[in-house]
Design a protein around this motif. Sequence first.
Motif, short mmCIF file in Angstrom:
data_model
loop_
_atom_site.label_atom_id
_atom_site.label_comp_id
_atom_site.label_asym_id
_atom_site.label_seq_id
_atom_site.Cartn_x
_atom_site.Cartn_y
_atom_site.Cartn_z
N ASN A 156 30.12 -7.01 47.49
CA ASN A 156 29.24 -7.23 48.12
C ASN A 156 28.37 -8.39 47.77
O ASN A 156 27.95 -9.26 48.58
CB ASN A 156 28.20 -5.84 48.25
CG ASN A 156 28.68 -4.86 49.58
OD1 ASN A 156 28.50 -5.17 50.55
ND2 ASN A 156 29.16 -3.85 49.02
N ASN A 166 29.81 -11.72 49.01
CA ASN A 166 30.07 -11.78 50.33
C ASN A 166 31.45 -11.76 50.78
O ASN A 166 31.83 -12.49 51.77
CB ASN A 166 29.39 -13.26 50.71
CG ASN A 166 27.76 -13.12 50.56
OD1 ASN A 166 27.16 -12.16 50.87
ND2 ASN A 166 27.23 -14.16 50.25
N ILE A 222 32.59 -8.81 52.16
CA ILE A 222 32.63 -7.49 53.14
C ILE A 222 32.24 -8.02 54.39
O ILE A 222 31.24 -8.50 54.58
CB ILE A 222 31.67 -6.21 52.61
CG1 ILE A 222 32.05 -6.25 50.88
CG2 ILE A 222 32.03 -5.34 53.49
CD1 ILE A 222 33.14 -5.47 50.60
N GLU A 226 30.69 -8.13 58.11
CA GLU A 226 29.59 -7.32 58.69
C GLU A 226 29.91 -5.98 59.66
O GLU A 226 31.05 -6.00 60.17
CB GLU A 226 28.93 -8.41 60.01
CG GLU A 226 27.62 -8.06 60.59
CD GLU A 226 26.45 -7.90 59.53
OE1 GLU A 226 25.68 -6.61 59.62
OE2 GLU A 226 26.38 -8.77 58.82
N GLN A 230 30.42 -2.20 53.74
CA GLN A 230 29.25 -3.21 53.58
C GLN A 230 27.94 -2.27 52.92
O GLN A 230 27.70 -1.07 53.54
CB GLN A 230 28.73 -3.70 54.98
CG GLN A 230 27.89 -4.98 54.70
CD GLN A 230 27.52 -5.03 56.19
OE1 GLN A 230 27.78 -4.51 57.32
NE2 GLN A 230 27.09 -6.47 56.50
N THR A 261 23.05 -5.41 49.67
CA THR A 261 23.11 -6.33 48.88
C THR A 261 21.91 -6.59 47.99
O THR A 261 22.24 -6.87 46.61
CB THR A 261 23.74 -7.74 49.38
OG1 THR A 261 24.85 -7.47 50.35
CG2 THR A 261 24.18 -8.82 48.57
#
Length: 714
Positions: A391, A394, A396, A398, A403, A406
């Motif tokens: 996570n 970045n 994962i 949307e 998700q 973060t």
Amino acid sequence: MGRTKVRVGIDVGGTFTDAALIDNETFEVIEKMKIPTTHHDPDGVAKGIVQILDRILSSKGIHPEDVTFIAHGTTQATNALLEGDVARVGIIGMGSGIDGLSARSESNPGDIELAPGKYLHTFHTYLDSKNMTDDQINAAIDELAAQGAEVIVASEAYSVDDPTNELRVVELANRKGLYATGGHEISQLYGLKTRTRTAVINASLIPKMMETANMTEKSVKNANIQSQLMIMRCDGGVMSIDEVRKRPILTMLSGLAAGVAGALMYEKISDGIFFEVGGTSVDISVIKNGKVMIKNAEVGGHRTYLQSLDVRTLGIAGGSMIKVAGGKITDVGPRSAHIAGKEYEAFAPTENMVDPKVKFISPREGDPAEYIICECAGGKEYSYTLAGAANILNYIPEGDYAQGNTEAALKAWQALADHVGLSVEEAARQVMNIAIDKTMKTVNEMIEDYELDRSFVTLVGGGGSGAVLIPAMAEREGFKSQIANNAPYVSTIGVALAMVKEQLERTVVNPTDEDIKRIRADIIERIVQSGASEETVEVSIEIDSQKNILRAMATGSTELRSKDLAQEAMSEEDMRAIAASSIDQPLESTVLAAQTGRWSLFVSENVKKSFFGLLKKKSSSVSVLDREGVVRFKKSNVHYAKLSKSAQEALNSFLDDNTIYSDANATIPKVFVFYKEKMLDLTGMQTKEQLLSILEIETEMLAAQDEILVVAYQ
């Protein structure tokens, strides 16, 4: 407007029981849900199956009679073996004369170690089968039962040729109210030792599986569902519940098979590596030429005659914890947040991340206290995880199942980064790299074992945490990748879409046409009993002349017609691009050479100059795609022909042209034949007569002018 007909898949896992509802016409997923697995209910896991079935059907107002297919996958057999939760088995070994000497010891496997410190206990007695009486058999059964045997295995040398004595023992044991099974029911291969061991493992699972099978079947009938309940097999197919009662061992590892079956249906993969990534572990399997790779399973380090998916499991997953020693990040896994009883930092509410500090714990007794968690003001504790690293970096997408939050992950990881003297980004990258290194070791082995072409392989992520590991790994190692549709439910969907499968192996020296026709007829009979509709059955036959094994494999679907998932056929241009990439040839030299039924054959000719440029050598690379654009065959140095069924002469001369003659013998080429919906694998045939004889049987329904594509290579 007719009512929607549906397929139901249920997957009973260690933590959750999942269900998926699939439209029988379009194969769209209509509904999916999870409930906790009911291990502790008096009715066991069957209770959860009933609950979720009721809930998922009523949620969409589906009538029970509109369920056309229902299947469930279970990890029950696998768990029973890992936990040593199996019945005690009594073995009656039999033999006579000179074979009797070795049969006594070969039919006695002793206690079989299933997992460290967990044993399957066996008792053994031996009878000379020459003039064996019912009284002797009854006395032997009573003796074994008195010692504590709950299930009887009858195992006689050469019972695969004549199972009469094994059947007598089974019959007499059943009359005494005992479960019993014979070695010939599990495998038709010679090799009394391995056959007995496989039969014993199977028998040890029977009482438990019978209980669940009976309960589940009763509950499905009580729900007014007319369709026969199918159970997932370890090779990715399904079988009827009656078959499970006889051969529960086939459900071992079936949970792993389901995910791949689901991915194959939806993802249209030709060559790929499939990862089912959960919270604690990842299961890795290989897809080649649109098929899943299979091998003989081992139990407790011993080979069995059980064909299952080649699945390799590693302790790397979304919830894998992080180890730190001497102020450095040293490892990721095998312990997971789930095992330590901690929540993931990546799913924590930001407001709980107050004044986070690194704390060392030992998740299980005996573990080193090197696993780190994040302790916040107010006593809240969260585990650092691989999901947190993914996570933060970045990876994962949307809306993905994995998700997280973060912001919370970044706050937690600041404490970790300070502890090891790195930036948050660097710490997350180190963790991700350790996880990739550990996984790639296995991936590289599998690529080598199955001779995959790296440039054509796609990594496919399934399971709830597919996106945690796969995108980062593909990026670093230069692979194509994708996350499977409905990844968290891919196993459950696989169960709902599975095919019926059967396999038969016999020990035959130099098989005749007659042997081949017989095994083919037997496997068709067996697969139709298991629930396949006959017109969908495809059979492939292999002859292993080194080991004298004649093997028949059959797949079929439970539907009246095999569905075509791709609503619109793929364009020729798109297919050409896939074909060119699969044989590693330039697009401009790859052309569509022939088409018939669902098959398109693309070819790329390349001319090599050799011997100072005087001689030109022509070789063709061929790629055959089905209508969905999946490559089912690819090879260089191949010859092909498109013939009508009646063109016997042409076929004969095509085969002769590709046969290599030496003083001793004629080596016929390896041959595949494509027609209508079928791909016929004749690579196991040793002689031209065998090959033509099987081709004749397989194509007898074709009209004289129907076309077949024949591909041959040495």
